[in-house]
Design an enzyme around this catalytic site. Structure first.
Site, PDB file in Angstrom:
ATOM      1  N   SER A  97       2.372   6.796   0.414  1.00 15.07           N
ATOM      2  CA  SER A  97       1.358   5.935   1.192  1.00 15.07           C
ATOM      3  C   SER A  97       0.233   6.337   0.617  1.00 15.07           C
ATOM      4  O   SER A  97      -0.428   7.146   0.547  1.00 15.07           O
ATOM      5  CB  SER A  97       1.176   6.672   2.642  1.00 15.07           C
ATOM      6  OG  SER A  97       0.320   5.938   3.319  1.00 15.07           O
ATOM      7  N   ARG A  98      -0.292   4.792   0.249  1.00 13.76           N
ATOM      8  CA  ARG A  98      -1.792   4.872  -0.540  1.00 13.76           C
ATOM      9  C   ARG A  98      -2.923   4.861   0.542  1.00 13.76           C
ATOM     10  O   ARG A  98      -3.914   4.926   0.014  1.00 13.76           O
ATOM     11  CB  ARG A  98      -1.725   3.576  -1.224  1.00 13.76           C
ATOM     12  CG  ARG A  98      -0.842   3.651  -2.456  1.00 13.76           C
ATOM     13  CD  ARG A  98      -1.146   2.625  -3.459  1.00 13.76           C
ATOM     14  NE  ARG A  98      -0.048   2.499  -4.400  1.00 13.76           N
ATOM     15  CZ  ARG A  98       1.168   1.667  -4.523  1.00 13.76           C
ATOM     16  NH1 ARG A  98       1.164   0.779  -3.705  1.00 13.76           N
ATOM     17  NH2 ARG A  98       2.108   1.918  -5.323  1.00 13.76           N
ATOM     18  N   VAL A  99      -2.474   4.775   1.642  1.00 14.13           N
ATOM     19  CA  VAL A  99      -3.616   5.159   2.851  1.00 14.13           C
ATOM     20  C   VAL A  99      -3.780   6.653   3.042  1.00 14.13           C
ATOM     21  O   VAL A  99      -4.759   7.197   3.413  1.00 14.13           O
ATOM     22  CB  VAL A  99      -3.195   4.277   4.370  1.00 14.13           C
ATOM     23  CG1 VAL A  99      -4.242   4.585   5.265  1.00 14.13           C
ATOM     24  CG2 VAL A  99      -3.447   2.832   3.773  1.00 14.13           C
ATOM     25  N   ASP A 154       0.930  -1.072  -0.006  1.00  9.12           N
ATOM     26  CA  ASP A 154      -0.080   0.193  -0.172  1.00  9.12           C
ATOM     27  C   ASP A 154       0.937   1.397   0.040  1.00  9.12           C
ATOM     28  O   ASP A 154       0.418   2.485   0.535  1.00  9.12           O
ATOM     29  CB  ASP A 154      -0.952  -0.079   1.146  1.00  9.12           C
ATOM     30  CG  ASP A 154      -1.707  -1.359   1.298  1.00  9.12           C
ATOM     31  OD1 ASP A 154      -2.470  -1.761   0.588  1.00  9.12           O
ATOM     32  OD2 ASP A 154      -1.607  -1.791   2.564  1.00  9.12           O
TER      33      ASP A 154
END
Length: 550
Positions: free
Chosen positions: A410-412, A385
Site C-alpha cells: 500500500s503506497r499510502v 496506489d
C-alpha cells in the site's frame, strides 16, 4: 466584374433550397454498415465525440469515431432492427446516467436503467459519464482508514478513503471475496458502495446481490452490471457509469467505495470495439489508448479538500457566506485561522459541509498464471496506489485470503491506519518478513538453533491467525487484540490447529469480562498504556484458562 441583381437572387434561392438538405445531414444520418455492435453512419456532420445517437427501435448508440466521410458508433444493445439505410438521429446529449439516493439498493445496467424488477428509478439528478478528474488543489492527502475487516489487509496493506488499491490474481483466488467482505464491512460506516460487474455470468451477479442482501449490505450498495452476454460497448461503459454514480456522493461531502470487477474484461471489450472501429492495434492487439481508459477512470478516485470561510458568528449556513474568501485544504484552514485572529471575536471559521468527501476505488485485474508483468496488469499497477496480490499456491494450501504479503503493497501505508493498528502492525510485518526468509533457508538445513526454530514457530502461528473465513469481516479493535496476542508471544505455546478456536474464545472472553479494552480502542483509536495493561492481564488470564482445556 459586377454581379447583376437577378444573379444574386438566384444564388440566394439555390442556398435556401440546399439549406434543408444540409440541416438534415447535420442532425440525421444513414447507416452504411452495421455488425458486431458497431455502426458506420453517413451524415451526422454536427455530431460530437461521446454523443448519444438514436437508432431505430429505441436503440441508443455512442459516437466514438469522427472520420472525414462517416461516423463510427457503438450500439448499446441488440442491432437486429438496424439495417443498411436506416435513419439515425442526433440527441444533442453527451452520454449521462441517473445519480442520487434513489439508486441505493438497486441493480442497474451500464446505462443506469433498472434490471432488478423494482420499477423505474425516480431521481431528478443526472451526471455526464465522462468527466475530468479533480485537480491537485481540489484534493487532500489520504489519511482516513477504509477498514476492510480483513486482518491481513488492514494490518499490512491498509486502504485509506480516497485511495486506489488494486486487487490482482489469477481466476478463482478470492478477488471478489475480498471486495465483497470490504463492502459488507462498511455497514454503519457512512460509506455508499458501488459494485460494477463487467463480463460476468448473470448467475454470478445474482449470487453477489443475494449475498449482499443477506448481510444487509444492499441498504447502502448499488450494483451496476454489464454481463458476459451483453455487447462490448456496454461492458466498456459500465465502470464509468459506476464511478459517475459514486461521484455524486463524493461531491456532496460523503464517502463512496467503487469496486470494478474486473477491468481486464473491460480492456478486452475495448479492444474488440477498437478493432471493429479500425483503430490501429498495438501490443497484444490492444489499442494505443488502453492505458488512458483505465487512468481516466481511476483518477476520479479522490479524497476531496475541505473548504473554509471566515464569516460573522450569526452566519451558520454555507450558502450565505456571500463574498467571503474560500480557503481549501490544510493550508487553507491555517490561512482561515490567521484571518480569524486578525478580525477578532465577532467572526468564526465555517466549513463547507459538502466538502471533504471521498471516493475509494478497488479495481480488480485477473492475471494469467500469476503473470503480473503482462500489459494490462502493469498498466493498472502503475495507475493505482498499491496492490493486493492473491496467489493460487497460497489459496490451494489453505491460506485464505491468499494474500502474498511480499508482493502486496500500500503506497499510502500507515497514513491509512489508526494509531492502535499502526503500533501492532509494524512488528507483524517485520516478523512475517523474517519468517519468510528463514523458511526459505530452513528447508535445506538439517538442524536449527533455538532462536531460528522459535522464529519459524512464531511465523507459522502468525500466518495462521491471519487466515479468515469469507463474509466474516472483523472490526478493527478485535484485529488489534489478536495481532497483539500473536506478535507479543501469547500464542507461542498453542498448537497451530487450535488457534482458530483460541481466537474465537478470546474475543468472547474480552467482550464479557474486559469490554473496556474494545471500547477504549474504538473511542481513542489508540492502544494507550492503561488499555495495554488491561489487555495483557486479559491475555494472561485467558491463556491460562485456554491451556487447561483438552
Amino acid at each position: 466584374m459586377q454581379l447583376r441583381a437577378e444573379e444574386i437572387s438566384s444564388i440566394i434561392k439555390k442556398q435556401i433550397q440546399n439549406y434543408e438538405k444540409a440541416a438534415l445531414t447535420t442532425e440525421t444520418g444513414t447507416v452504411l454498415s452495421v455488425g458486431d455492435g458497431i455502426a458506420r453512419i453517413y451524415g451526422l456532420e454536427g455530431a460530437m465525440a461521446g454523443e448519444l445517437l438514436e437508432f431505430p427501435g429505441n436503440l441508443m448508440g455512442l459516437v466514438l469515431n469522427l472520420e472525414s466521410d462517416n461516423v463510427g458508433a457503438a450500439c448499446f444493445g441488440d442491432v437486429t432492427d438496424v439495417k443498411e439505410g436506416s435513419v439515425v438521429k442526433r440527441t444533442g446529449r453527451i452520454l449521462d446516467v441517473p445519480v442520487g439516493e434513489a439508486l441505493i439498493g438497486r441493480v442497474v445496467n451500464a446505462l443506469g436503467q433498472p434490471v432488478d424488477g423494482k420499477g423505474p428509478i425516480q431521481t431528478p439528478h443526472r451526471r455526464r459519464v465522462e468527466l475530468k478528474a479533480p485537480g491537485i488543489l481540489a484534493r487532500q492527502p489520504v489519511k482516513e482508514p477504509l477498514q476492510t475487516g480483513i486482518k491481513a489487509i488492514d494490518a499490512m496493506v491498509p486502504i485509506g478513503r480516497g485511495q486506489r488499491e488494486l486487487i490482482i490474481g489469477d481466476r478463482q483466488t478470492g478477488k471478489t471475496a475480498v471486495a465483497l467482505d470490504t463492502i459488507i464491512n462498511q455497514k454503519g460506516q457512512n460509506v455508499h458502495c458501488f459494485y460494477v460487474a463487467i463480463g460476468q455470468k448473470q448467475s454470478t451477479v445474482a449470487s453477489v446481490v443475494d449475498k449482499l442482501t443477506q448481510f444487509g449490505a444492499m441498504e447502502y450498495t448499488t450494483v451496476v452490471t454489464a454481463g458476459a452476454s451483453e455487447t462490448a460497448p456496454l461492458q466498456f461503459i459500465a465502470p464509468y457509469t459506476g464511478v459517475t454514480m459514486a461521484e455524486y456522493f463524493r461531491d456532496s461531502g460523503r464517502h463512496a467505495l467503487c469496486v470494478y470487477d474486473d477491468l481486464s474484461k473491460q480492456a478486452v471489450a475495448y479492444r474488440q470495439l477498437s478493432l471493429l472501429l479500425r483503430r490501429p492495434p498495438g501490443r497484444e492487439a490492444y489499442p494505443g489508448d488502453v492505458f488512458y481508459i483505465h487512468s481516466r477512470l481511476l483518477e476520479r478516485a479522490a479524497k476531496m479538500a475541505d473548504e473554509f470561510v471566515v464569516v460573522k458568528k450569526d452566519v451558520t449556513d454555507w450558502d450565505k457566506h456571500g463574498e467571503a474568501k474560500v480557503y481549501k485544504g490544510e493550508l487553507g484552514k491555517h490561512a482561515a485561522d490567521e484571518e480569524l485572529k486578525a478580525k477578532g471575536g465577532e467572526f468564526h471559521v465555517l466549513r463547507n459541509p459538502k466538502s471533504g468527501g471521498s471516493l475509494t476505488a478497488l479495481p480488480v485485474i485477473e492475471t494469467q498464471a500469476g503473470d503480473v508483468s503482462a500489459y494490462i496488469p502493469t498498466n493498472v499497477i502503475s495507475i493505482t496506489d498499491g496492490q493486493i496480490f492473491l496467489e493460487t499456491d497460497l489459496f490451494n494450501s489453505g491460506v485464505r485470503p491468499a494474500i502474498n504479503v511480499g508482493l502486496s503493497v500500500s503506497r499510502v501505508g500507515g497514513s491509512a491506519q489508526i494509531k492502535g493498528m499502526k503500533s501492532v502492525a509494524g512488528k507483524l510485518k517485520l516478523e512475517l518478513a523474517q519468517y519468510r526468509e528463514m523458511a526459505a533457508f530452513a528447508q535445506f538445513a538439517s538442524d536449527l538453533d533455538k532462536v531460528t526454530r522459535d522464529q519459524l514457530e512464531r511465523g507459522v502461528r502468525l500466518v495462521e491467525i491471519l487466515k479468515q473465513g469469507q463474509y466474516v469481516p472483523l472490526v478493527v479493535e478485535k484485529q488489534i487484540v489478536i495481532i497483539y496476542a500473536g506478535t507479543r508471544g501469547y500464542i507461542d505455546g498453542i498448537e497451530v490447529g487450535r488457534l482458530a478456536a483460541y481466537e474465537r474464545g478470546l474475543h468472547d472472553f474480552i467482550e464479557k469480562k474486559y469490554p473496556s479494552v474494545y471500547e477504549s480502542i474504538r473511542t481513542k483509536k489508540a492502544l494507550d498504556d492503561e488499555t495495554e495493561k488491561t489487555l495483557k492481564k486479559a491475555l494472561d488470564e485467558y491463556g491460562t484458562a485456554f491451556g487447561k482445556k483438552d
